[in-house]
Design a protein around this motif. Structure first.
Motif: not given
Length: 307
Positions: A253-282
């Motif tokens: 599935g769509i993943y991202s990295r946490d504060a420790d740069r570990n691979v995690v399943y992306d929670p689908g929430y981007a705090p601080g962004s105008r579009y908090e529930d948007v994902l843009v996967p490669v």
């Protein structure tokens, strides 16, 4: 000149003495001439001797070989030589001063001319450099802008390819169900390769915009079914020689990295962004080699990519 006067006076005095002695000798000779003829001759002999001595002194005085010779021309010249030397030294000093002044004038003129030439050449070189610099800056700016425009036009062309096949308008015209953003373009690598050559780019990717609570799960299912079109088997089946997270596949599935740069399943929430529930996967990317681990990474999870 005083020595000459002294010599002449001495000679006159001696001549008077000789005449006096000679007169005395003659008188004595005349008185005793009859009886002392022999003695008179003897007496007159000293007079003769005195006359000859007088003549000798006079001649020697005239010849300059006496006891007080006259001052010659060389002696006169030597007597006046200190004044001449002083005059000559003064003249030499003036010549040296003139030479020094001439050298100083020439040196000053050389320095002034060299300075003026330097300033003129420097100013001319600065003007030429400024002109060349502005031309170079203009060319670089034009080339940079041209590169940006080319890449932008290439991306727009590539986007048009996707929308012409999977866009909602096309789907409605063909009376088909809307599938966007579930789109995977066949022969992606061949199309992207040619466009990269035109734009002089390094990589090209298709990154759909997904909404967390709208179409995320549907799109992840489509990605898992279409992974075989990506051109890398490791994205379908995990590589047994690799460990997590390097052996992850599209099915994770769509993943991202946490504060420790570990691979995690992306929670689908981007705090601080105008579009908090948007994902843009490669999704699709070329070249796939060395970029396969970027597939399914959420670009919107990075702070510098958020809008």
């Amino acid at each position: 000149m005083d020595s000459s006067i002294y010599t002449t006076a001495a000679a006159s005095a001696e001549e008077d003495d000789v005449n006096l002695i000679s007169s005395t000798a003659s008188t004595v000779g005349e008185t005793n001439s009859s009886s002392r003829s022999g003695r008179g001759s003897i007496t007159s002999s000293p007079g003769s001797i005195l006359r000859s001595r007088r003549n000798s002194r006079t001649s020697s005085t005239q010849d300059g070989s006496g006891d007080h010779p006259p001052i010659s021309r060389s002696t006169s010249e030597s007597a006046s030589s200190p004044a001449d030397e002083a005059h000559q030294e003064k003249q030499n000093r003036k010549v040296c001063m003139l030479r020094g002044a001439m050298i100083a004038t020439l040196l000053t003129a050389t320095i002034v001319v060299a300075t003026l030439v330097y300033l003129y050449v420097t100013r001319d070189e600065e003007k030429i450099f400024r002109t060349q610099y502005m031309d170079s800056v203009s060319k670089v700016a034009e080339a940079f802008q041209y590169g940006i425009d080319t890449k932008h036009d290439t991306a727009s062309t590539f986007s048009a390819i996707y929308t012409s096949v999977y866009g909602d308008v096309v789907q409605q015209i063909e009376a088909r169900k809307t599938v966007w953003p579930n789109a995977t373009l066949p022969f992606f690598a061949e199309k992207a390769k040619d466009l990269l050559q035109i734009s002089n780019g390094r990589a090209m990717s298709f990154n759909p915009i997904i909404t967390q609570n709208v179409n995320r799960l549907e799109w992840e299912a489509h990605a898992t079914e279409s992974a075989w079109l990506l051109g890398d088997k490791s994205l379908i089946k995990p590589d047994p020689d690799l460990a997590w997270p390097n052996n992850r596949t599209v099915s994770f599935g769509i993943y991202s990295r946490d504060a420790d740069r570990n691979v995690v399943y992306d929670p689908g929430y981007a705090p601080g962004s105008r579009y908090e529930d948007v994902l843009v996967p490669v999704w699709q990317i070329h070249p796939i080699k060395t970029n396969e681990k970027a597939v399914m990474f959420n670009l919107h999870s990075e702070k510098n990519r958020q809008r």
